[in-house]
Scaffold this motif. Structure first.
Motif, PDB file in Angstrom:
ATOM      1  N   ASP A  28       5.279  16.065 -23.421  1.00 53.32           N
ATOM      2  CA  ASP A  28       4.607  14.778 -24.373  1.00 53.32           C
ATOM      3  C   ASP A  28       5.822  15.267 -25.715  1.00 53.32           C
ATOM      4  OD1 ASP A  28       4.294  12.278 -24.209  1.00 53.32           O
ATOM      5  OD2 ASP A  28       2.569  12.886 -26.484  1.00 53.32           O
ATOM      6  N   TRP A  29       5.228  15.861 -26.430  1.00 51.52           N
ATOM      7  CA  TRP A  29       6.485  16.303 -27.740  1.00 51.52           C
ATOM      8  C   TRP A  29       7.824  16.318 -27.001  1.00 51.52           C
ATOM      9  CZ3 TRP A  29       5.544  14.156 -32.267  1.00 51.52           C
ATOM     10  CH2 TRP A  29       4.145  13.616 -32.597  1.00 51.52           C
ATOM     11  N   LEU A  30       7.864  17.531 -26.209  1.00 52.29           N
ATOM     12  CA  LEU A  30       8.918  18.379 -25.897  1.00 52.29           C
ATOM     13  C   LEU A  30       9.984  17.144 -25.318  1.00 52.29           C
ATOM     14  CD1 LEU A  30       8.268  21.444 -24.763  1.00 52.29           C
ATOM     15  CD2 LEU A  30       9.054  20.842 -27.285  1.00 52.29           C
ATOM     16  N   PHE A  31       9.363  15.782 -24.398  1.00 52.60           N
ATOM     17  CA  PHE A  31      10.532  15.582 -23.749  1.00 52.60           C
ATOM     18  C   PHE A  31       9.623  14.126 -23.062  1.00 52.60           C
ATOM     19  CE2 PHE A  31       9.902  20.420 -21.505  1.00 52.60           C
ATOM     20  CZ  PHE A  31      11.590  19.967 -21.749  1.00 52.60           C
ATOM     21  N   VAL A  32       8.642  13.349 -23.264  1.00 47.72           N
ATOM     22  CA  VAL A  32       8.875  12.488 -22.068  1.00 47.72           C
ATOM     23  C   VAL A  32       8.470  11.410 -23.661  1.00 47.72           C
ATOM     24  CG1 VAL A  32       6.040  10.618 -21.607  1.00 47.72           C
ATOM     25  CG2 VAL A  32       6.092  13.076 -21.530  1.00 47.72           C
ATOM     26  N   PHE A 128      24.836   4.649 -30.487  1.00 48.37           N
ATOM     27  CA  PHE A 128      24.626   6.524 -30.052  1.00 48.37           C
ATOM     28  C   PHE A 128      23.784   6.199 -28.913  1.00 48.37           C
ATOM     29  CE2 PHE A 128      25.431   7.521 -34.933  1.00 48.37           C
ATOM     30  CZ  PHE A 128      26.935   8.396 -34.517  1.00 48.37           C
ATOM     31  N   ASP A 129      24.414   7.098 -28.085  1.00 47.85           N
ATOM     32  CA  ASP A 129      23.703   7.543 -26.506  1.00 47.85           C
ATOM     33  C   ASP A 129      23.036   8.519 -27.031  1.00 47.85           C
ATOM     34  OD1 ASP A 129      23.986   4.243 -25.308  1.00 47.85           O
ATOM     35  OD2 ASP A 129      25.996   5.901 -25.100  1.00 47.85           O
ATOM     36  N   ARG A 130      21.975   8.643 -26.696  1.00 48.67           N
ATOM     37  CA  ARG A 130      21.137   9.926 -26.927  1.00 48.67           C
ATOM     38  C   ARG A 130      20.781  10.776 -25.354  1.00 48.67           C
ATOM     39  NH1 ARG A 130      15.181  10.971 -28.546  1.00 48.67           N
ATOM     40  NH2 ARG A 130      14.735  13.224 -29.212  1.00 48.67           N
ATOM     41  N   GLY A 131      21.215  12.116 -24.845  1.00 47.64           N
ATOM     42  CA  GLY A 131      21.156  12.703 -23.914  1.00 47.64           C
ATOM     43  C   GLY A 131      20.301  13.374 -23.541  1.00 47.64           C
ATOM     44  N   GLU A 132      20.156  13.934 -22.647  1.00 44.56           N
ATOM     45  CA  GLU A 132      18.653  14.644 -22.250  1.00 44.56           C
ATOM     46  C   GLU A 132      17.938  15.574 -22.996  1.00 44.56           C
ATOM     47  OE1 GLU A 132      17.374  16.599 -17.629  1.00 44.56           O
ATOM     48  OE2 GLU A 132      19.463  16.674 -18.069  1.00 44.56           O
ATOM     49  N   LEU A 133      16.670  15.897 -23.389  1.00 46.40           N
ATOM     50  CA  LEU A 133      16.297  16.741 -23.984  1.00 46.40           C
ATOM     51  C   LEU A 133      15.719  17.921 -23.095  1.00 46.40           C
ATOM     52  CD1 LEU A 133      13.125  14.195 -25.569  1.00 46.40           C
ATOM     53  CD2 LEU A 133      15.242  15.717 -26.555  1.00 46.40           C
TER      54      LEU A 133
END
Length: 184
Positions: A28-32, A128-133
């Motif tokens: 959850d902290w890394l990706f969700v 700004f757009d955020r890319g994949e984690l």
């Protein structure tokens, strides 16, 4: 940065590539959650959140950073390293980089952030757009001496606005996991 850090940079993986998978709470902290880590840490710390700059300036970026930003190995970039603190303790080590070729002339003054969170800036600017984690176990050699440890979870993503890209890596330190009471 120690030369060993350049020889053995982190190896980043998407959530589906990461093996073995972390626990659901770590995941959850890394990706969700795609929201600002600054906001999550502010909430977790009951508004006892702060940023401590460690270093910033033009320097050679690591090869994994150059690849993620789509620039030649050994390119110069603006590198900013900070601690994100909860209750005065370093909870997260953050390293943000942007290629000199893209940053100069962009109008973004990273050198003037001071104790302001970069995440606060990036999430407040809707251009700004955020890319994949991506995530990894961050190499201890890439961390400041006072928090150096092996196998700490880290995540990173690239924020882009036109030709400008800023790569933000966040390493979750042991004090963070103690505060969340999550087994890592």
């Amino acid at each position: 940065m120690p030369s060993a850090a350049l020889a053995h940079p982190p190896r980043w993986f998407t959530a589906s590539q990461l093996q073995p998978s972390p626990s659901d709470q770590v995941h959850d902290w890394l990706f969700v959650n795609q929201d600002s880590l600054t906001q999550r840490l502010t909430t977790l710390s009951a508004d006892n959140f702060s940023v401590t700059p460690l270093s910033e300036g033009w320097q050679r970026m690591r090869n994994d950073e150059c690849a993620a930003l789509g620039v030649a190995d050994g390119s110069q970039g603006w590198v900013r390293e900070v601690y994100l603190r909860g209750h005065g303790e370093p909870w997260v080590f953050a390293r943000s980089v942007s290629a000199r070729s893209a940053l100069e002339g962009s109008g973004l003054a990273l050198a003037q952030l001071g104790t302001r969170s970069l995440g606060e800036l990036l999430f407040s600017d809707h251009a700004f757009d955020r890319g994949e984690l991506h995530a990894c176990h961050y190499p201890g050699a890439c961390l400041p001496k006072e928090v150096r440890a092996e196998r700490l979870w880290a995540r990173r993503s690239c924020f882009s606005r036109g030709k400008l890209a800023i790569l933000v890596a966040e390493v979750f330190l042991p004090a963070f996991w103690a505060a969340t009471q999550i087994e890592r």
